[in-house]
Design a protein around this motif. Structure first.
Motif, PDB file in Angstrom:
ATOM      1  N   MET A 176      42.235  48.320  44.293  1.00 56.22           N
ATOM      2  CA  MET A 176      42.559  49.036  43.081  1.00 56.22           C
ATOM      3  C   MET A 176      41.702  48.536  41.908  1.00 56.22           C
ATOM      4  O   MET A 176      41.206  49.347  41.132  1.00 56.22           O
ATOM      5  CB  MET A 176      44.032  48.843  42.754  1.00 56.22           C
ATOM      6  N   SER A 177      41.568  47.232  41.802  1.00 55.23           N
ATOM      7  CA  SER A 177      40.817  46.691  40.670  1.00 55.23           C
ATOM      8  C   SER A 177      39.349  47.117  40.723  1.00 55.23           C
ATOM      9  O   SER A 177      38.738  47.345  39.676  1.00 55.23           O
ATOM     10  CB  SER A 177      40.928  45.169  40.628  1.00 55.23           C
ATOM     11  N   LEU A 187      39.164  50.640  39.425  1.00 51.40           N
ATOM     12  CA  LEU A 187      39.369  50.612  37.973  1.00 51.40           C
ATOM     13  C   LEU A 187      38.092  50.162  37.262  1.00 51.40           C
ATOM     14  O   LEU A 187      37.688  50.762  36.266  1.00 51.40           O
ATOM     15  CB  LEU A 187      40.532  49.680  37.628  1.00 51.40           C
ATOM     16  N   THR A 233      40.390  56.550  35.352  1.00 46.62           N
ATOM     17  CA  THR A 233      40.753  55.213  34.878  1.00 46.62           C
ATOM     18  C   THR A 233      42.220  55.172  34.471  1.00 46.62           C
ATOM     19  O   THR A 233      42.938  54.212  34.783  1.00 46.62           O
ATOM     20  CB  THR A 233      39.850  54.803  33.699  1.00 46.62           C
ATOM     21  N   TRP A 279      44.312  54.852  37.601  1.00 45.07           N
ATOM     22  CA  TRP A 279      44.325  53.505  38.168  1.00 45.07           C
ATOM     23  C   TRP A 279      45.162  52.559  37.317  1.00 45.07           C
ATOM     24  O   TRP A 279      45.875  51.699  37.847  1.00 45.07           O
ATOM     25  CB  TRP A 279      42.906  52.977  38.333  1.00 45.07           C
ATOM     26  N   LEU A 280      45.107  52.709  35.997  1.00 46.37           N
ATOM     27  CA  LEU A 280      45.944  51.883  35.122  1.00 46.37           C
ATOM     28  C   LEU A 280      47.422  52.177  35.341  1.00 46.37           C
ATOM     29  O   LEU A 280      48.259  51.264  35.337  1.00 46.37           O
ATOM     30  CB  LEU A 280      45.557  52.114  33.655  1.00 46.37           C
ATOM     31  N   LEU A 339      48.747  53.155  38.158  1.00 43.87           N
ATOM     32  CA  LEU A 339      49.115  52.514  39.424  1.00 43.87           C
ATOM     33  C   LEU A 339      49.273  51.012  39.261  1.00 43.87           C
ATOM     34  O   LEU A 339      50.203  50.415  39.833  1.00 43.87           O
ATOM     35  CB  LEU A 339      48.081  52.816  40.506  1.00 43.87           C
ATOM     36  N   CYS A 340      48.392  50.404  38.497  1.00 40.53           N
ATOM     37  CA  CYS A 340      48.505  48.964  38.252  1.00 40.53           C
ATOM     38  C   CYS A 340      49.812  48.639  37.542  1.00 40.53           C
ATOM     39  O   CYS A 340      50.498  47.672  37.890  1.00 40.53           O
ATOM     40  CB  CYS A 340      47.331  48.463  37.408  1.00 40.53           C
ATOM     41  N   ASP A 341      50.149  49.437  36.558  1.00 38.99           N
ATOM     42  CA  ASP A 341      51.390  49.229  35.813  1.00 38.99           C
ATOM     43  C   ASP A 341      52.603  49.432  36.713  1.00 38.99           C
ATOM     44  O   ASP A 341      53.553  48.653  36.678  1.00 38.99           O
ATOM     45  CB  ASP A 341      51.455  50.181  34.610  1.00 38.99           C
ATOM     46  N   HIS A 390      52.704  49.057  39.900  1.00 38.61           N
ATOM     47  CA  HIS A 390      52.711  48.019  40.923  1.00 38.61           C
ATOM     48  C   HIS A 390      53.335  46.720  40.405  1.00 38.61           C
ATOM     49  O   HIS A 390      54.027  46.008  41.131  1.00 38.61           O
ATOM     50  CB  HIS A 390      51.286  47.763  41.419  1.00 38.61           C
ATOM     51  N   LYS A 391      53.106  46.410  39.137  1.00 37.22           N
ATOM     52  CA  LYS A 391      53.633  45.152  38.592  1.00 37.22           C
ATOM     53  C   LYS A 391      55.135  45.234  38.285  1.00 37.22           C
ATOM     54  O   LYS A 391      55.781  44.219  38.157  1.00 37.22           O
ATOM     55  CB  LYS A 391      52.855  44.716  37.361  1.00 37.22           C
TER      56      LYS A 391
END
Length: 54
Positions: free
Chosen positions: A1-2, A5, A42, A45-46, A48-50, A52-53
């Protein structure tokens, strides 16, 4: 993922910079539209990152 991004995030600036040297108005618009698409990716992806955490 990173990795995705990083690629999409840095592509926004690269395409915007490339648009400054466009060969025509149509080319300029096309390059900016690509930058907008990369911005949308972008944002995804942000998101998804949010998610995920959490």
């Amino acid at each position: 993922m990173s990795n995705q991004l990083l690629k999409s995030g840095t592509s926004i600036g690269a395409n915007s910079k490339e648009a400054q040297n466009a060969e025509s108005k149509a080319d300029f618009i096309h390059k900016l539209k690509i930058a907008i698409k990369e911005g949308d990716e972008t944002e995804y992806w942000l998101f998804l990152c949010d998610a995920h955490k959490s």
